[in-house]
Design an enzyme around this catalytic site. Sequence first.
Site: not given
Length: 488
Positions: A354, A322, A314
């Site tokens: 199409r 984390n 962090s």
Amino acid sequence: MNQPVSQPDDADLGLLAPVWAGTAVARRTSDRALAQDLLDVERTWLQVCSTAGLVDLGAEGVGGRGDAGGDGADGAGGAGGAAGAGSPWDASAYDLVSIAQRSAGGGNPLIPLLGDLRSALRAAGLDAASRGVHLGATSQDIIDTALMVMAHEVVELLLADLDRALAALATLAERHRDTPCIARSLGQHALPTTFGLRVAQWRAGLLAATHGLRRVGGSLPLQWGGAAGTLAGLELRTAPAGLDAFALSDDLAQRLGLAASLPWHTRRQTVTGLGFALADVVAAAGKIATDIAFATRPEVGELVEPSAPGRGGSSAMPHKRNPVLSIMIRSAALDAPAQVATLLTAAGLADHERPDGAWHAEWPSLRALLRLAGGVTPKLAELCSGLAVDETALRRNLEHSGAAVVTERIMAVVAPLVPATEGRTGKAAVQAAVDESLSGGTDLATALRALVPASALDDAALDDLLQPTRYLGLAPQLTDRLLSQENS
């Protein structure tokens, strides 16, 4: 400081997509890789037509990698694989930014690329190839087929990662076959289980998704139907020559490594099926990552993600670690359903022969799903291979609720032994004892001892009844069965 790297101002480098940025699939699905697939399909079709005698290339051949006669079967071979640098068939020879900008003129990138290809072939002295390229085909044939070629190779990359993840999960489940832990239901402590069973269930879900992806990836079809899916433009040329248009399209499919198929211009189940399979893999991985992310919380502490330099830190809180792998996998699981929804909507609005916009809407969503899955699978393989399990924390969390986690067993065993008094059933008496213990009153063992005569349930039996690790059900056997059934 690193030297600046020259990049087009509008290139998508994945700065906002860390789940797939820098992966093998990101490279395989880049704009340049897609342009190469488009060129490879055109070149391979020209080879097919030359081999059949439908196009006379003379001594010049198709051009490119040592191809003198134009009848080689080297096929597409992936991005950059069909031609050498400087060849008209090499995507690096083209200004893709210009092609992208000019694609708005016809609604797809093949139209300007094809124009540039013909010019490049003429400039290289390959006039016959310039005249013969794209014979009897339409833009949708080339684009759909190129996307299938791309998807086929991406699936092979995904399956290699998934096999690694599955093997790691099998090892983890076997190692913790008998490791007790708490099962959680609706976010609350439920019953005792084993960590091995939890992992075996992760693996069973991932394996089912892998089987689905392998099945879809092994049958991705060629798209070849001409302007309106009738093969009229090709038949106009093959019939006078006594050639079979279907045989030529089948030859193309074989050379490209795709399944032979009839035109599917507005039958988009090929695309939705591929999208489902990719999203299913992402969802199975997301379930695993969700469980792991929860278990890495400090107050839970049951699992630890594998570490790597620079991962999980962090910028503001140096103490944090984390669970970045789980976070990125979860982000993909949140993104994928929206991409599938676009594919489904486009399939439902693919009008007539199409689609007028629905087909175009598929392209970014299909590539997004390829990239999301391609970002998830290597991270999942790494996560499962290096996951650390804290058995002490598993046991601590199992014991947190005490004997309350076996109240299902207590109710089944003790309630029939409690004499009914004043209209209160044994079940009601046990429930009252449980409620009192949960509110901080008499502990559950003491309350139950007061309800049941020792002659009906002695102290040793009562103590055994209250042990969470003695109420694992068939968790170890279920683990064995899940692993053996899926492995077979």
